[in-house]
Design a protein around this motif. Structure first.
Motif, PDB file in Angstrom:
ATOM      1  N   GLU A  79      39.175  32.882  37.373  1.00 24.38           N
ATOM      2  CA  GLU A  79      39.365  32.958  35.800  1.00 24.38           C
ATOM      3  C   GLU A  79      39.723  34.782  36.342  1.00 24.38           C
ATOM      4  N   ILE A  80      40.088  35.107  35.278  1.00 23.92           N
ATOM      5  CA  ILE A  80      40.778  36.543  34.528  1.00 23.92           C
ATOM      6  C   ILE A  80      39.815  37.215  34.330  1.00 23.92           C
ATOM      7  N   LYS A  81      39.143  37.909  34.229  1.00 25.62           N
ATOM      8  CA  LYS A  81      38.491  39.141  32.915  1.00 25.62           C
ATOM      9  C   LYS A  81      38.632  40.178  31.926  1.00 25.62           C
ATOM     10  N   LEU A  82      39.381  40.843  32.764  1.00 25.81           N
ATOM     11  CA  LEU A  82      40.149  41.870  32.611  1.00 25.81           C
ATOM     12  C   LEU A  82      41.819  42.161  32.955  1.00 25.81           C
ATOM     13  N   ARG A  83      42.329  43.277  32.110  1.00 29.71           N
ATOM     14  CA  ARG A  83      43.810  43.250  32.340  1.00 29.71           C
ATOM     15  C   ARG A  83      43.676  44.519  32.499  1.00 29.71           C
ATOM     16  N   SER A  92      31.677  46.092  36.704  1.00 28.46           N
ATOM     17  CA  SER A  92      32.571  45.110  35.854  1.00 28.46           C
ATOM     18  C   SER A  92      32.742  44.412  36.910  1.00 28.46           C
ATOM     19  N   VAL A  93      33.037  43.152  36.262  1.00 27.40           N
ATOM     20  CA  VAL A  93      33.811  41.967  36.673  1.00 27.40           C
ATOM     21  C   VAL A  93      34.965  42.323  35.870  1.00 27.40           C
ATOM     22  N   LEU A  94      36.232  42.181  37.365  1.00 25.95           N
ATOM     23  CA  LEU A  94      36.988  42.157  36.700  1.00 25.95           C
ATOM     24  C   LEU A  94      37.900  40.367  37.033  1.00 25.95           C
ATOM     25  N   LEU A  95      37.675  40.075  37.646  1.00 19.61           N
ATOM     26  CA  LEU A  95      38.433  38.645  37.877  1.00 19.61           C
ATOM     27  C   LEU A  95      37.356  37.581  38.728  1.00 19.61           C
ATOM     28  N   THR A  96      37.510  36.364  39.407  1.00 25.42           N
ATOM     29  CA  THR A  96      36.390  35.260  39.991  1.00 25.42           C
ATOM     30  C   THR A  96      36.977  34.723  40.510  1.00 25.42           C
ATOM     31  N   ILE A 226      33.248  36.714  43.424  1.00 23.78           N
ATOM     32  CA  ILE A 226      33.319  38.229  42.361  1.00 23.78           C
ATOM     33  C   ILE A 226      34.021  39.154  42.075  1.00 23.78           C
ATOM     34  N   ARG A 228      34.709  43.000  41.828  1.00 20.37           N
ATOM     35  CA  ARG A 228      34.431  43.890  40.833  1.00 20.37           C
ATOM     36  C   ARG A 228      34.739  45.337  41.160  1.00 20.37           C
TER      37      ARG A 228
END
Length: 409
Positions: A79-83, A92-96, A226, A228
């Motif tokens: 999963e990609i949380k931020l671009r 901050s979680v960037l991706l998982t 996870i 960050r």
């Protein structure tokens, strides 16, 4: 008479016209003059003052504090949380990422740790039971020894008086001695048992510590799934896509601080000798000019240019962000108080060239000038011109033998 007068007037006109033509020829051709409209030329005045050589370059803004995040294990982007471009905090979680093997490894490590702790509790219960049994035997033996000692004390007067035989007395004393000796041995056994129990518990504690270390390592590896930010700033780069497989060491993201910033400027190789550590510079950020200071000069030349790092102030406009393209003017070595002028077109550094100097607002004559170093759009004047004099700095499409220019309105 009128006819003769008319002839004389006509002759005078012819003579005057000839004189004017000769005068014009002398002024326009004999002196190699050229007529140019004043609005078509650019004029600059020679100035005198502090002359610092300037070096221009271009580049981009970089975060002084950066964090490159790489994959610590083989995994799949789940999963990609931020671009890129997102403002992030440290947590901050960037991706998982996803890795079933790490899930299993964490479960096994947790089970091993739990088993180690359970085993220690079992050891402690067994040790308590053994200590109770030993204490019970010791109490019984102590009672028997005390009874034997009492019996010896009671029989001693009777044996002296001959009421009981010496053999019985000796038998009672031997039994008491044996019981006392066994009591001493049992005390030593109890002390040794406690030492053995402590050693067993110490060994078990070491096993628990090892299991805890393995669990924490597995937990850390699992936590790395996870991803960050790690620092406060902006997500600058994220060269991955959803579902992509990554290997150990593959780049996942680059996070940079918003402040302080560095300007990484490319300076032409031929001008890098003018740049010094600590030199001041003006950075055009497209949102204003910011002053900075040179803190690093790359020792390596790449593609004919050298990278120069310029530190910027921490307090900057919110519009100024990392990765912006910028231009820079770096102030190099000062040549002191010299004459200088806006660089005429076609003039090279350390060259001798003829230029047109204004004699008056309507006339310019060709003079030879020795030029020196270039600083930005200005060039040093070594000889041939004085401060306050004006020259034409725009290119002129005229013959080389023209020595004078007439500026017309």
């Amino acid at each position: 008479m009128n006819w003769i007068t008319s002839q004389r007037v006509y002759a005078g006109i012819v003579v005057l016209s000839s004189l004017l033509l000769i005068s014009g020829w002398r002024q326009g051709f004999a002196s190699n003059s050229h007529f140019i409209e004043a609005k078509h030329v650019s004029i600059a005045a020679v100035q005198s003052g502090e002359f610092s050589q300037k070096v221009t370059g271009y580049g981009s803004l970089l975060s002084q504090n950066q964090r490159l995040i790489t994959a610590s294990s083989v995994a799949i982007v789940d999963e990609i949380k931020l671009r890129p471009g997102a403002i992030v905090e440290a947590d901050s979680v960037l991706l998982t990422l996803k890795n079933p093997e790490l899930d299993n490894a964490l479960q096994q490590a947790e089970a091993t740790l739990q088993n180690s702790r359970t085993t220690k509790r079992k050891f402690m219960l067994e040790q308590q039971r053994e200590l109770l049994e030993q204490a019970s035997r010791l109490a019984e033996l102590k009672a028997d020894a005390e009874m034997a000692n009492l019996q010896v004390e009671a029989e001693a007067p009777l044996a002296n008086e001959g009421i009981i035989s010496a053999m019985d007395m000796r038998r009672s004393r031997l039994k008491a001695d044996q019981l006392n000796e066994r009591l001493t041995l049992e005390h030593e056994k109890l002390s040794k048992l406690r030492d053995v129990h402590r050693e067993h518990l110490s060994i078990q504690d070491e096993a628990i510590k090892q299991a805890e270390a393995e669990f924490h390592a597995a937990q850390y590896q699992h936590d790395q799934l996870i991803v960050r930010a790690g620092i406060k700033g902006v997500l600058q780069r994220q060269p991955i896509s959803l579902g992509q497989s990554v290997n150990v060491g593959d780049e996942l993201a680059l996070v940079g601080s918003l402040s302080p910033l560095l300007a990484e400027i490319k300076v032409p190789q031929m001008q890098i000798q003018l740049v010094q550590h600590g030199a001041m510079a003006d950075i055009d950020t497209r949102h204003g000019i910011v002053s900075g200071q040179v803190i690093r000069i790359d020792p390596v030349v790449a593609d004919g240019a050298v990278s120069v790092d310029i530190k910027l102030p921490e307090a900057l406009s919110a519009d100024i962000r990392p990765m912006q393209m910028v231009d820079a003017v770096i102030y190099g070595k000062s040549r002191g108080q010299v004459n200088f002028v806006s660089k005429p077109q076609g003039v090279a550094e350390d060259s001798r060239l003829t230029v047109f100097k204004l004699d008056n607002p309507h006339q310019a004559s060709r003079v030879q000038v020795q030029f020196g170093k270039i600083a930005g759009n200005s060039i040093e004047v070594i000889s041939g011109l004085q401060a306050g004099e004006k020259i034409i700095v725009s290119a002129l499409a005229i013959d080389a033998d023209v020595t004078q220019i007439q500026l017309t309105q």
